[in-house]
Scaffold this motif. Sequence first.
Motif, mmCIF file in Angstrom:
data_model
loop_
_atom_site.group_PDB
_atom_site.id
_atom_site.type_symbol
_atom_site.label_atom_id
_atom_site.label_comp_id
_atom_site.label_asym_id
_atom_site.label_seq_id
_atom_site.Cartn_x
_atom_site.Cartn_y
_atom_site.Cartn_z
ATOM 1 N N ARG A 107 6.181 -2.203 -7.745
ATOM 2 C CA ARG A 107 6.032 -3.268 -8.744
ATOM 3 C C ARG A 107 7.387 -3.909 -9.065
ATOM 4 O O ARG A 107 7.464 -5.126 -9.286
ATOM 5 C CB ARG A 107 5.390 -2.719 -10.017
ATOM 6 N N ILE A 108 8.427 -3.110 -9.108
ATOM 7 C CA ILE A 108 9.763 -3.668 -9.339
ATOM 8 C C ILE A 108 10.126 -4.626 -8.208
ATOM 9 O O ILE A 108 10.636 -5.737 -8.437
ATOM 10 C CB ILE A 108 10.810 -2.542 -9.451
ATOM 11 N N ILE A 109 9.855 -4.196 -6.971
ATOM 12 C CA ILE A 109 10.124 -5.054 -5.815
ATOM 13 C C ILE A 109 9.282 -6.327 -5.907
ATOM 14 O O ILE A 109 9.770 -7.436 -5.651
ATOM 15 C CB ILE A 109 9.825 -4.302 -4.500
ATOM 16 N N GLY A 110 8.009 -6.172 -6.283
ATOM 17 C CA GLY A 110 7.119 -7.329 -6.380
ATOM 18 C C GLY A 110 7.567 -8.338 -7.418
ATOM 19 O O GLY A 110 7.511 -9.554 -7.183
ATOM 20 N N VAL A 144 -0.433 -4.221 -5.792
ATOM 21 C CA VAL A 144 -0.193 -2.888 -5.239
ATOM 22 C C VAL A 144 -1.508 -2.122 -5.176
ATOM 23 O O VAL A 144 -2.302 -2.149 -6.125
ATOM 24 C CB VAL A 144 0.827 -2.093 -6.094
ATOM 25 N N VAL A 145 -1.736 -1.456 -4.052
ATOM 26 C CA VAL A 145 -2.862 -0.540 -3.896
ATOM 27 C C VAL A 145 -2.300 0.869 -3.878
ATOM 28 O O VAL A 145 -1.571 1.245 -2.958
ATOM 29 C CB VAL A 145 -3.655 -0.813 -2.605
ATOM 30 N N VAL A 177 0.848 -1.191 0.000
ATOM 31 C CA VAL A 177 0.000 0.000 0.000
ATOM 32 C C VAL A 177 0.884 1.242 0.000
ATOM 33 O O VAL A 177 1.781 1.382 0.848
ATOM 34 C CB VAL A 177 -0.931 0.028 1.232
ATOM 35 N N GLY A 178 0.667 2.143 -0.945
ATOM 36 C CA GLY A 178 1.450 3.378 -1.016
ATOM 37 C C GLY A 178 1.297 4.032 -2.366
ATOM 38 O O GLY A 178 0.563 3.547 -3.242
ATOM 39 N N LEU A 179 1.987 5.137 -2.550
ATOM 40 C CA LEU A 179 1.891 5.891 -3.792
ATOM 41 C C LEU A 179 3.042 5.630 -4.756
ATOM 42 O O LEU A 179 2.984 6.048 -5.906
ATOM 43 C CB LEU A 179 1.817 7.396 -3.475
ATOM 44 N N CYS A 180 4.089 4.961 -4.291
ATOM 45 C CA CYS A 180 5.257 4.686 -5.154
ATOM 46 C C CYS A 180 5.016 3.389 -5.917
ATOM 47 O O CYS A 180 5.711 2.382 -5.713
ATOM 48 C CB CYS A 180 6.527 4.612 -4.322
ATOM 49 N N VAL A 181 4.035 3.412 -6.800
ATOM 50 C CA VAL A 181 3.579 2.189 -7.452
ATOM 51 C C VAL A 181 4.677 1.546 -8.290
ATOM 52 O O VAL A 181 4.889 0.323 -8.230
ATOM 53 C CB VAL A 181 2.339 2.483 -8.320
#
Length: 516
Positions: A305-308, A326-327, A297-301
């Motif tokens: 996504r890279i981390i995910g 991501v939310v 959860v956050g604004l640094c989508v």
Amino acid sequence: MAHSFLSREFNDETLSETSGLDLSLAAIACYPYPYLPIFESNVVSRMLPFSDETRDVKRIKQSSSMVESIRSNGSSLYSGGSSICRSSSTNSLNNIPKLHFRDHIWTYTQRYLAAEAVEEAAAAMINAEEGGNEEEGNSDGMRLVQLLIACAEAVACRDKSHASALLSKLRSNALVFGSAFQRVASCFVQGLIDRLSLVQPLGAVGFVAPTMNIIDIASDKKEEALRLVYEICPHIRFGHFVSNNSILEAFEGESSVHVVDLGMTLGLPHGHQWRLLIQSLAERAGKPPSRLRITGVGLCVDRFRIIGDELEEYAKDMGINLEFSVVKSSLENLRPEDIKTSEDEVLVVNSILQLHCVVKESRGALNSVLQVILELSPKVLVLVEQDSSHNGPFFLGRFMEALHYYSAFFDSLDTMLPKYDTRRAKMEQFYFAEEIKNIVSCEGPARVERHERVDQWRRRMSRAGFQVAPIKMMAQAKQWLVKSKVCDGYTVVEEKGCLVLGWKSKPIIAASCWKC
């Protein structure tokens, strides 16, 4: 004793009186915090409030006789008997809302009983340069303490001319590559400079707060500083360790599990916390979970996504099916329907150094987030936060508490790294200094570093409907300190079901678990 220390010049007699004290930064790092009671009782009652302080000051009034009584007892903090805002500001102080002491007289009695401790604690803030003249180093250090506190008081009173003169002296003494206290003082000096540039002159109302994007994408320097803090300082890794062990306990025997991560572990690259969790799930007795979901959860989508993507590849190699999502939402705007859940999964919520950012004056923002979490009905909420009081209503109290708190970090860095290690400068100037400047210079929505003590979090969580789930891993935490090769001086204690990491008994970070 305390008042005489703060009200006279630091002459040879003063130095001889304090020569028997521990003048290392380590001493102030672990010394019980005595400043706030003294400054709230003697100073804050006469300072012009900024925006965060206005409501509290308006609620209480003080009689003129009490003010005169304090003045007649020599309550000025510096030489020459000058008042807190200096004589030029005395007339304007008559128009300030007065504090009302009748219902709080016992509190002030306790505060004055602690006055003697102020002298020892202030003297202990000095870390004289090794190999130099000890008496001269102590003298210079004490003058730096005197200048720093005097400048904070001048800024609090909006005395721009006096504050500017003191800042000029501080710039030449608070060195980025000096002693530990000089370095921490340099960060507070920058915060005072920023705050002074935004205050209105005496007689004006309010405080001009800077606009600030709370979730700004960090610069390369800030990202590097965060990475270094994670690798060298143990407090974030300690939070991850306690959180992961609590999550593993909640997931015991479950096949479908889901983690909602508020802030996605500070945006640290590679998702270190979740790599360790995935490894532990893969190696646990019995079968690993058939399905693992992680929602950031956050604004640094883009960063999330890279981390995910990296985590999904890592989990695949470990034989675990990971679904990452991501939310895109700030914590204040998060809604229960944003988190996709299923009935057959066990849900946990993870918050590492995040919720203090939504502790606003009205408490509405934090309550909103906590109610969203309650509606999700997680099996456990893991909460890791800085254990310090940086959200008080009065500027001087926050200033002194922050000075006490961050002195512990700078002292520990002196122990862990060589004197001229550039990594230390990067951490201090691009990570810790940013937090310090936010606490010192910002007000209103711009002030997001609103750290609170574990007792205050306990009250907030209980009022929101959560029940504490005691953490029972004291032995494992001590073993973790040894295995992680954390330098001597860091300690772990249990406090009412929470685990607190400290530097020489000074609390640094607290981890707690909560259930609905």
